[in-house]
Write a protein that holds these residues in place. Structure first.
Motif, PDB file in Angstrom:
ATOM      1  N   ILE A 178      46.034  84.770  52.233  1.00 57.63           N
ATOM      2  CA  ILE A 178      45.241  85.046  51.034  1.00 57.63           C
ATOM      3  C   ILE A 178      43.843  85.446  51.487  1.00 57.63           C
ATOM      4  O   ILE A 178      43.127  84.661  52.117  1.00 57.63           O
ATOM      5  CB  ILE A 178      45.179  83.822  50.100  1.00 57.63           C
ATOM      6  N   ALA A 179      43.463  86.659  51.167  1.00 59.84           N
ATOM      7  CA  ALA A 179      42.169  87.179  51.608  1.00 59.84           C
ATOM      8  C   ALA A 179      41.028  86.550  50.813  1.00 59.84           C
ATOM      9  O   ALA A 179      41.224  86.098  49.680  1.00 59.84           O
ATOM     10  CB  ALA A 179      42.144  88.698  51.442  1.00 59.84           C
ATOM     11  N   PRO A 180      39.819  86.516  51.377  1.00 64.52           N
ATOM     12  CA  PRO A 180      38.656  86.006  50.639  1.00 64.52           C
ATOM     13  C   PRO A 180      38.462  86.749  49.320  1.00 64.52           C
ATOM     14  O   PRO A 180      38.498  87.985  49.288  1.00 64.52           O
ATOM     15  CB  PRO A 180      37.492  86.264  51.603  1.00 64.52           C
ATOM     16  N   GLY A 181      38.288  85.994  48.235  1.00 63.41           N
ATOM     17  CA  GLY A 181      38.082  86.593  46.927  1.00 63.41           C
ATOM     18  C   GLY A 181      39.346  86.933  46.179  1.00 63.41           C
ATOM     19  O   GLY A 181      39.295  87.338  45.025  1.00 63.41           O
ATOM     20  N   ASP A 182      40.502  86.785  46.819  1.00 63.77           N
ATOM     21  CA  ASP A 182      41.789  87.066  46.171  1.00 63.77           C
ATOM     22  C   ASP A 182      42.401  85.791  45.606  1.00 63.77           C
ATOM     23  O   ASP A 182      42.152  84.691  46.117  1.00 63.77           O
ATOM     24  CB  ASP A 182      42.775  87.685  47.156  1.00 63.77           C
ATOM     25  N   VAL A 183      43.221  85.951  44.566  1.00 64.19           N
ATOM     26  CA  VAL A 183      43.952  84.832  43.976  1.00 64.19           C
ATOM     27  C   VAL A 183      45.444  85.114  44.097  1.00 64.19           C
ATOM     28  O   VAL A 183      45.945  86.100  43.548  1.00 64.19           O
ATOM     29  CB  VAL A 183      43.592  84.626  42.490  1.00 64.19           C
ATOM     30  N   LEU A 184      46.158  84.274  44.827  1.00 62.82           N
ATOM     31  CA  LEU A 184      47.622  84.332  44.885  1.00 62.82           C
ATOM     32  C   LEU A 184      48.161  83.383  43.826  1.00 62.82           C
ATOM     33  O   LEU A 184      47.774  82.213  43.773  1.00 62.82           O
ATOM     34  CB  LEU A 184      48.132  83.908  46.260  1.00 62.82           C
ATOM     35  N   THR A 185      49.040  83.883  42.965  1.00 65.79           N
ATOM     36  CA  THR A 185      49.644  83.047  41.932  1.00 65.79           C
ATOM     37  C   THR A 185      51.067  82.680  42.336  1.00 65.79           C
ATOM     38  O   THR A 185      51.860  83.549  42.702  1.00 65.79           O
ATOM     39  CB  THR A 185      49.676  83.783  40.580  1.00 65.79           C
ATOM     40  N   VAL A 186      51.364  81.387  42.277  1.00 65.22           N
ATOM     41  CA  VAL A 186      52.723  80.897  42.509  1.00 65.22           C
ATOM     42  C   VAL A 186      53.250  80.407  41.168  1.00 65.22           C
ATOM     43  O   VAL A 186      52.676  79.502  40.558  1.00 65.22           O
ATOM     44  CB  VAL A 186      52.742  79.774  43.558  1.00 65.22           C
ATOM     45  N   MET A 187      54.330  81.033  40.710  1.00 70.56           N
ATOM     46  CA  MET A 187      54.887  80.713  39.403  1.00 70.56           C
ATOM     47  C   MET A 187      56.268  80.079  39.546  1.00 70.56           C
ATOM     48  O   MET A 187      56.934  80.222  40.570  1.00 70.56           O
ATOM     49  CB  MET A 187      54.995  81.972  38.541  1.00 70.56           C
ATOM     50  N   GLY A 188      56.672  79.407  38.480  1.00 72.36           N
ATOM     51  CA  GLY A 188      57.997  78.808  38.454  1.00 72.36           C
ATOM     52  C   GLY A 188      58.017  77.645  37.496  1.00 72.36           C
ATOM     53  O   GLY A 188      56.961  77.100  37.143  1.00 72.36           O
TER      54      GLY A 188
ATOM     55  N   ASP B 149      52.424  80.172  33.347  1.00 73.46           N
ATOM     56  CA  ASP B 149      51.949  81.085  32.322  1.00 73.46           C
ATOM     57  C   ASP B 149      51.692  82.469  32.931  1.00 73.46           C
ATOM     58  O   ASP B 149      50.784  82.641  33.750  1.00 73.46           O
ATOM     59  CB  ASP B 149      50.663  80.528  31.696  1.00 73.46           C
ATOM     60  N   ALA B 150      52.488  83.462  32.504  1.00 78.82           N
ATOM     61  CA  ALA B 150      52.344  84.814  33.046  1.00 78.82           C
ATOM     62  C   ALA B 150      50.967  85.404  32.743  1.00 78.82           C
ATOM     63  O   ALA B 150      50.462  86.237  33.502  1.00 78.82           O
ATOM     64  CB  ALA B 150      53.438  85.722  32.496  1.00 78.82           C
ATOM     65  N   ALA B 151      50.334  84.973  31.634  1.00 85.07           N
ATOM     66  CA  ALA B 151      49.006  85.488  31.293  1.00 85.07           C
ATOM     67  C   ALA B 151      47.964  85.033  32.320  1.00 85.07           C
ATOM     68  O   ALA B 151      46.997  85.753  32.592  1.00 85.07           O
ATOM     69  CB  ALA B 151      48.602  85.041  29.893  1.00 85.07           C
ATOM     70  N   ASP B 152      48.135  83.836  32.886  1.00 80.74           N
ATOM     71  CA  ASP B 152      47.247  83.377  33.958  1.00 80.74           C
ATOM     72  C   ASP B 152      47.340  84.317  35.160  1.00 80.74           C
ATOM     73  O   ASP B 152      46.328  84.722  35.735  1.00 80.74           O
ATOM     74  CB  ASP B 152      47.622  81.958  34.418  1.00 80.74           C
ATOM     75  N   ALA B 153      48.575  84.645  35.525  1.00 78.96           N
ATOM     76  CA  ALA B 153      48.797  85.516  36.684  1.00 78.96           C
ATOM     77  C   ALA B 153      48.203  86.893  36.445  1.00 78.96           C
ATOM     78  O   ALA B 153      47.569  87.481  37.329  1.00 78.96           O
ATOM     79  CB  ALA B 153      50.294  85.625  36.972  1.00 78.96           C
ATOM     80  N   GLU B 154      48.376  87.407  35.235  1.00 82.66           N
ATOM     81  CA  GLU B 154      47.834  88.729  34.903  1.00 82.66           C
ATOM     82  C   GLU B 154      46.309  88.722  34.984  1.00 82.66           C
ATOM     83  O   GLU B 154      45.696  89.647  35.512  1.00 82.66           O
ATOM     84  CB  GLU B 154      48.291  89.137  33.502  1.00 82.66           C
TER      85      GLU B 154
END
Length: 210
Positions: A25-35, A194-199
């Motif tokens: 995960i690069a600085p400033g990026d957000v990786l979302t883990v869903m399930g 929540d898919a809206a969080d990921a978006e």
């Protein structure tokens, strides 16, 4: 800031594989883990943060740049955590909550000034002496976020951070949290259903299967 590296992490429960992840995960990026619930999303955060229950079996390395965190105690990892509940200390004022995670450097006056500036930044100017119990849900969430940032984390973990907020506040807090993560250049991992969080996060998404 350094990237957050999850190097071939594998977690099992009673010998049964629960999840596996291998990513940067690069600085400033957000990786979302869903399930859905029960697939190990919060378990992954616990392993990264350093408080995984001994009931689980885990292997793989957690690194911030070249600094390996895997064997460090939780308090030495400098990983900020934002939960779905703000979890403010009820025995401390709003200002006391913000000061809690700050480095002990500087005079008392300087620390008070830093707290006051932080409150102004999140629209809560003059709230330092307030009891956290008198705050609205959105105000508590903003204080919790700023408390994490004032502890100078090197990475952020977000555990369903918006799920307890109503729809209007959810959009406001998403914007504030992701904006601050980008401004601070922090690599961040968010778990959510929540898919809206990921978006709103705008980064890569990993979906864990039950």
């Amino acid at each position: 800031m350094d990237p957050l590296i999850l190097d071939d992490i594998r977690i099992a429960l009673d010998g049964a594989p629960l999840l596996g992840i291998d990513t940067v995960i690069a600085p400033g990026d957000v990786l979302t883990v869903m399930g859905p619930s029960g697939v190990g999303k919060s378990t992954l955060l616990a392993y990264i943060a350093g408080f995984l229950s001994p009931a689980f079996q885990a292997r793989g390395r957690v690194l911030l740049g070249s600094r390996e965190l895997t064997r460090l105690p939780a308090e030495a990892r400098r990983v900020g955590l934002l939960f779905q509940d703000p979890l403010l200390f009820p025995h401390l004022s709003v200002g006391g909550n913000l000061a809690f995670g700050m480095a002990a450097s500087g005079s008392r006056r300087q620390r008070r000034q830093r707290v006051a500036a932080a409150l102004a930044e999140i629209g809560l100017e003059g709230f330092a002496d307030r009891d956290p119990a008198t705050l609205s849900g959105g105000q508590r969430s903003r204080v919790a976020l700023m408390r994490v940032l004032l502890s100078s984390p090197r990475a952020m973990l977000l555990d369903e951070p918006f799920s307890k907020l109503d729809a209007a506040l959810r959009g406001e807090m998403r914007q504030l949290v992701f904006q601050r993560i980008r401004q601070e250049g922090l690599p961040a991992l968010m778990v959510t259903h929540d898919a809206a969080d990921a978006e709103a996060a705008g980064g890569a998404v990993i979906e864990l299967e039950p």
